[in-house]
Write an enzyme that holds these catalytic residues in place. Structure first.
Site, PDB file in Angstrom:
ATOM      1  CD  GLU A   1      -0.269 -13.243  21.612  1.00 24.90           C
ATOM      2  OE1 GLU A   1      -0.616 -12.167  22.106  1.00 24.90           O
ATOM      3  OE2 GLU A   1      -0.319 -14.331  22.218  1.00 24.90           O
TER       4      GLU A   1
ATOM      5  CD  GLU B   1      -3.266 -13.832  30.026  1.00 27.64           C
ATOM      6  OE1 GLU B   1      -2.359 -12.974  30.081  1.00 27.64           O
ATOM      7  OE2 GLU B   1      -3.592 -14.403  28.979  1.00 27.64           O
TER       8      GLU B   1
ATOM      9  NE  ARG C   1       3.216 -19.199  22.831  1.00 30.61           N
ATOM     10  CZ  ARG C   1       2.133 -18.776  23.435  1.00 30.61           C
ATOM     11  NH1 ARG C   1       1.016 -19.472  23.353  1.00 30.61           N
ATOM     12  NH2 ARG C   1       2.134 -17.653  24.128  1.00 30.61           N
TER      13      ARG C   1
ATOM     14  CE  LYS D   1       4.390 -12.065  27.496  1.00 30.04           C
ATOM     15  NZ  LYS D   1       3.090 -12.637  27.077  1.00 30.04           N
TER      16      LYS D   1
ATOM     17  CG  ASP E   1       1.276 -15.745  27.681  1.00 29.07           C
ATOM     18  OD1 ASP E   1       1.853 -14.754  28.143  1.00 29.07           O
ATOM     19  OD2 ASP E   1       0.121 -15.717  27.217  1.00 29.07           O
TER      20      ASP E   1
ATOM     21  CD  GLU F   1      -4.880  -7.880  25.362  1.00 30.92           C
ATOM     22  OE1 GLU F   1      -5.024  -6.891  24.625  1.00 30.92           O
ATOM     23  OE2 GLU F   1      -4.474  -8.987  24.948  1.00 30.92           O
ATOM     24  NE  ARG F   2      -5.339 -12.015  28.052  1.00 28.86           N
ATOM     25  CZ  ARG F   2      -6.184 -12.908  27.541  1.00 28.86           C
ATOM     26  NH1 ARG F   2      -7.272 -13.268  28.193  1.00 28.86           N
ATOM     27  NH2 ARG F   2      -5.951 -13.442  26.375  1.00 28.86           N
TER      28      ARG F   2
ATOM     29  CE  LYS G   1       1.416  -8.992  21.197  1.00 26.62           C
ATOM     30  NZ  LYS G   1       0.244  -9.350  22.033  1.00 26.62           N
TER      31      LYS G   1
ATOM     32  CD  GLU H   1       6.100  -8.407  29.162  1.00 31.13           C
ATOM     33  OE1 GLU H   1       6.790  -7.851  28.288  1.00 31.13           O
ATOM     34  OE2 GLU H   1       4.948  -8.861  28.940  1.00 31.13           O
TER      35      GLU H   1
ATOM     36  CG  ASN I   1      -2.155  -6.668  21.895  1.00 28.86           C
ATOM     37  OD1 ASN I   1      -1.146  -7.036  21.304  1.00 28.86           O
ATOM     38  ND2 ASN I   1      -2.876  -7.493  22.642  1.00 28.86           N
TER      39      ASN I   1
ATOM     40  CD1 TRP J   1      -2.687 -19.220  20.411  1.00 25.18           C
ATOM     41  CD2 TRP J   1      -4.395 -18.775  19.035  1.00 25.18           C
ATOM     42  NE1 TRP J   1      -2.460 -17.993  19.841  1.00 25.18           N
ATOM     43  CE2 TRP J   1      -3.484 -17.684  18.997  1.00 25.18           C
ATOM     44  CE3 TRP J   1      -5.548 -18.716  18.238  1.00 25.18           C
ATOM     45  CZ2 TRP J   1      -3.696 -16.560  18.198  1.00 25.18           C
ATOM     46  CZ3 TRP J   1      -5.753 -17.587  17.456  1.00 25.18           C
ATOM     47  CH2 TRP J   1      -4.841 -16.521  17.432  1.00 25.18           C
TER      48      TRP J   1
HETATM   49  C1  GCV Z   1      -1.172  -8.081  25.431  1.00 24.74           C
HETATM   50  C2  GCV Z   1      -0.770 -13.260  26.157  1.00 24.74           C
HETATM   51  C3  GCV Z   1      -2.043 -12.598  26.589  1.00 24.74           C
HETATM   52  C4  GCV Z   1      -2.396 -11.433  25.681  1.00 24.74           C
HETATM   53  C5  GCV Z   1      -1.210 -10.462  25.679  1.00 24.74           C
HETATM   54  C6  GCV Z   1       0.024 -11.217  25.193  1.00 24.74           C
HETATM   55  C7  GCV Z   1       1.272 -10.360  25.204  1.00 24.74           C
HETATM   56  O1  GCV Z   1      -0.951 -13.912  24.958  1.00 24.74           O
HETATM   57  O2  GCV Z   1      -3.085 -13.546  26.608  1.00 24.74           O
HETATM   58  O3  GCV Z   1      -3.545 -10.829  26.182  1.00 24.74           O
HETATM   59  O4  GCV Z   1      -1.453  -9.341  24.875  1.00 24.74           O
HETATM   60  O5  GCV Z   1       0.259 -12.309  26.041  1.00 24.74           O
HETATM   61  O6  GCV Z   1       1.994 -10.441  26.179  1.00 24.74           O
HETATM   62  O7  GCV Z   1       1.506  -9.622  24.266  1.00 24.74           O
END
Ligand code: GCV
Length: 714
Positions: A304, A406, A349, A373, A378, A180-181, A300, A400, A223, A556
């Site tokens: 989401e 990304e 958000r 984060k 994000d 992912e990413r 997590k 983080e 995820n 989004w």
């Molecule tokens: C792992 C953002 C990214 C998602 C990521 C999420 C997260 O939304 O686009 O791909 O999912 O952050 O950090 O959990």
């Protein structure tokens, strides 16, 4: 047959003599140990006449192998193992080895080291002292860095120890091999063939990480799939842990909250249900039987679409503490992510993580650390620091960062993240008055925490060059170095990286570092200047999409973030808007409450400002915005010219790749600029300032572009 074989061999010999054979594919990262010039090579050799070590552990073997490899590569010679200290020796020692050390190791902890040039029985030697073999390993890499970068090896008096305990990579790697990413190919974890096949790449991964001080890795995506906790996958993780252990790197796993239901049919995942707690305890016991030094869990939850304790009307603390109890007997920890925002919460958000977590301050078990984060949205090209830093004094918070870019051009844009890391770490929260930097929050010194950490979402994949581009390797490198020592500057780190990755020749280092240092600001300029954020196109987050307004959840959609209209642009987060500014300590909140006192770089993050608002330069907001877009595009043009001039000094393969990627970046910076200017102009209705070129196409053209197969979006 023989004739054909001879022909082949001749071709091979010819290839090895041709300049192309010297081309490099980037696999060796910053550990290339390329042959130094004669003067330098002699200097290195004279400080490495012999290697004096004790012990036969796997870590000591790794240290010896790395020093052999390094000195061998740099000098063309070898470094002989020796029992006794001789002139020019490298002497590695820990107090445990029974040596009476002429250097104190107090205060170096279990990972730090001292390197000092000393005289022993009248002979000049370099002593590398540490309290543990892991300290020696880090010290050996430091010495090799000095050797690689052309630094003096004389009169050394170095002490270095990390202030942050957990320095981790977070892999967002899926069990099916996708990332992912991830923009560097498939996952490096060959789950299918593990635990049997343990390719050499895993050891090189450990070497690279150890060389920059990373001491842990979360193997799988936040995820998460429950399957990663099944016996076969635990065995696979254990195989990796075995490879990483000698390098001082622990393994961690992301867990899915509903794993007890999915794997063993429990009726609930309520953290206060004794059966659920017992399931996790048994699972932790099972993991520790396979991986005795397992680090712990990353979670997590309620984010989401991921399940979590709130599904059972419990808090994040309830959830984290239940897991913490399961790993505690083994010395494990839980890293609980604060990246939460809910689809049914209409609040800004940017405020939601703080609103959820701040009331839980002091309610987490002692082996829980909350992972935050760097910014409240994000991983944008620029975000103000997350308001949770400094706001939860009774709770250890870990940082983080996202190393995989990304939102910053992914694998093809040269956007060095060192300045971003530095900016965030040095940001002043004012939580305990002036000087309460984010770095002090996460190293525990501000609030007296012993559990401390920093994580970077890895940019590593199965691509030969690991990171999708040569320059993306610098972000991995910088993350590790700055995690080890948060006081390092991005510039100093870039210098080391450039010298090791290309050449210590100043004709290379100087221009390469110059390109790197302005590159992140350039991306901010051509993507999201003046505090704009999250105006990337849907899903893949690659190109521009400021017009997007059709996605299911309001937050989004880019229009949610920039709120451009005929009057102006920006998100009002002051008292007249969402009042997110109130989440910061009073001096910061006050500063951010007015556009005039808000740093211009964050202006539109906090304020909805008229297009004709006058900035300090005297320009209107509209003119300044266009100017920033132009600056970003111009910077990329400068980087291209700088790189082109470096052709004589860089091997053909890495030169060509970077040249090609800079071409992509130039085209796409212009795309970003033109698309955004066209869109924002449709709101402002104002002409472009004099000298600024008209965009190449109309808005409809940019809106119609679509990239369903862009990488990294799973
Ligand atoms: C792992 C953002 C990214 C998602 C990521 C999420 C997260 O939304 O686009 O791909 O999912 O952050 O950090 O959990």
């Amino acid at each position: 047959m023989l004739v054909r074989l001879l022909g082949w061999m001749a071709a091979l010999v010819a290839a090895s003599l041709s300049p192309l054979a010297q081309a490099e594919d980037g696999y060796d990262l910053w550990l290339r140990y390329a042959r130094a010039d004669d003067t330098r090579s002699q200097a290195i050799a004279s400080h490495a006449t012999a290697l004096v070590t004790t012990g036969n552990s796997a870590t000591m073997a790794a240290i010896r192998a790395e020093l052999q490899r390094g000195v061998g590569g740099l000098t063309g010679g070898t470094i002989a193992d020796s029992q006794s200290v001789q002139a020019g020796a490298l002497w590695l020692a820990t107090p445990e080895a029974g040596a009476v050390l002429p250097v104190k190791t107090d205060g170096l902890g279990q990972e730090g080291y001292a390197i000092r040039s000393i005289t022993r029985d009248g002979k000049p030697v370099t002593l590398l002292a540490a309290n543990s073999e892991f300290g020696l390993l880090h010290g050996a890499y430091h010495w090799l860095r000095l050797a690689q970068t052309g630094a003096s090896l004389d009169a050394l008096d170095i002490r270095s120890a990390p202030r942050i305990g957990l320095r981790l990579l977070n892999h967002w790697d899926n069990l099916d091999g996708t990332v992912e990413r991830g923009y560097a190919g498939q996952s490096i974890w060959d789950w299918w063939r593990l635990p049997d096949w343990k390719g050499p790449r895993y050891t090189d991964y450990a070497r690279a990480n150890a060389s920059i001080g990373i001491n842990g890795t979360v193997l799988n995506n936040v995820n998460a799939k429950a399957d990663s906790l099944t016996a076969p996958y635990i065995a696979k993780a254990a195989a990796l842990a075995d490879i990483f252990r000698p390098y001082g790197i622990k393994v961690y796993l992301s867990v899915k909250w509903t794993a007890p239901m999915e794997l063993d049919g429990l009726k609930t995942a309520d953290p206060l249900d004794p059966q659920v707690a017992a399931w996790w305890k048994a699972k932790a016991d099972e993991i520790y039987r396979a991986i005795p030094d397992f680090g712990g869990f990353l979670v997590k939850a309620n984010s989401e679409g991921q399940p979590g304790p709130q599904d059972y009307k419990r808090t994040h603390a309830d959830g984290a503490n239940m897991l913490a109890a399961a790993v505690k007997p083994h010395g494990g920890i839980v890293m609980w992510r604060a990246f939460v925002y809910a689809h049914d919460n209409p609040d800004d958000r940017a405020k939601q993580a703080y609103s959820d977590f701040k009331p839980l301050d002091g309610r987490f078990a002692e082996n829980v650390i909350v992972q935050v984060k760097n910014g409240a949205i994000d991983f944008q090209p620029r975000e103000p620091f997350h308001p949770l830093f400094g706001a939860m004094p009774k709770t250890p918070l870990m940082m983080e960062f996202q190393i995989t870019k990304e939102y910053l051009g992914q694998s093809t844009h040269l956007t060095y993240l060192g300045p971003l890391f530095e900016e965030v770490l040095r940001a002043d929260t004012f939580a305990k008055g002036k000087g309460s930097t984010v770095a002090k929050v996460i190293d525990g010194s501000l609030e007296g925490h012993r559990l401390t950490g920093i994580a970077g979402v890895a940019n590593i994949g199965a691509d030969r060059d690991w990171s999708g581009s040569i320059f993306n390797q610098a972000d991995w490198y910088a993350f590790g170095r700055m995690a080890w020592d948060t006081s390092l500057t991005a510039d100093a780190v870039a210098r080391d990286w450039a010298a090791m990755t290309f050449s210590p020749d100043p004709r290379v280092v100087q221009p390469v570092v110059a390109m790197m240092m302005g590159s992140r600001e350039a991306a901010v300029d051509y993507m999201t200047p003046l505090g704009l954020a999250h105006i990337m196109a849907t899903g893949h987050h690659y190109g521009p999409g400021p017009w997007v307004s059709n996605l299911a959840r309001p937050e989004w959609n880019p229009v949610y973030y920039h709120k451009a209209d005929a009057r102006g642009v920006g998100f009002d987060r002051t008292r007249t808007g969402s009042n997110a500014v109130a989440q910061y300590a009073p001096p910061i909140a006050k500063m951010l409450s007015k556009p005039e006192t808000t740093p211009e770089r964050d202006l539109l993050w906090f304020h909805h400002v008229p297009w004709t608002y006058k900035l300090k330069s005297g320009d209107t907001l509209w003119d300044a915005m266009v100017h920033h877009y132009d600056l970003g595009v111009d910077y990329v043009a400068q980087m291209r010219a700088t790189w082109d001039a470096l052709r004589p000094y860089i091997d053909a393969e890495r030169f060509a790749e970077t040249q090609s990627f800079l071409g992509i970046q130039a085209r796409e910076a212009k795309w970003w600029r033109d698309a955004c200017i066209t869109y924002f102009q449709s709101k402002s209705g104002l002409p472009l300032p004099p000298g600024s070129a008209a965009p190449a196409h109309d808005l409809g053209y940019y809106e119609a572009l679509s990239f369903p197969y862009a990488p990294g979006h799973h």
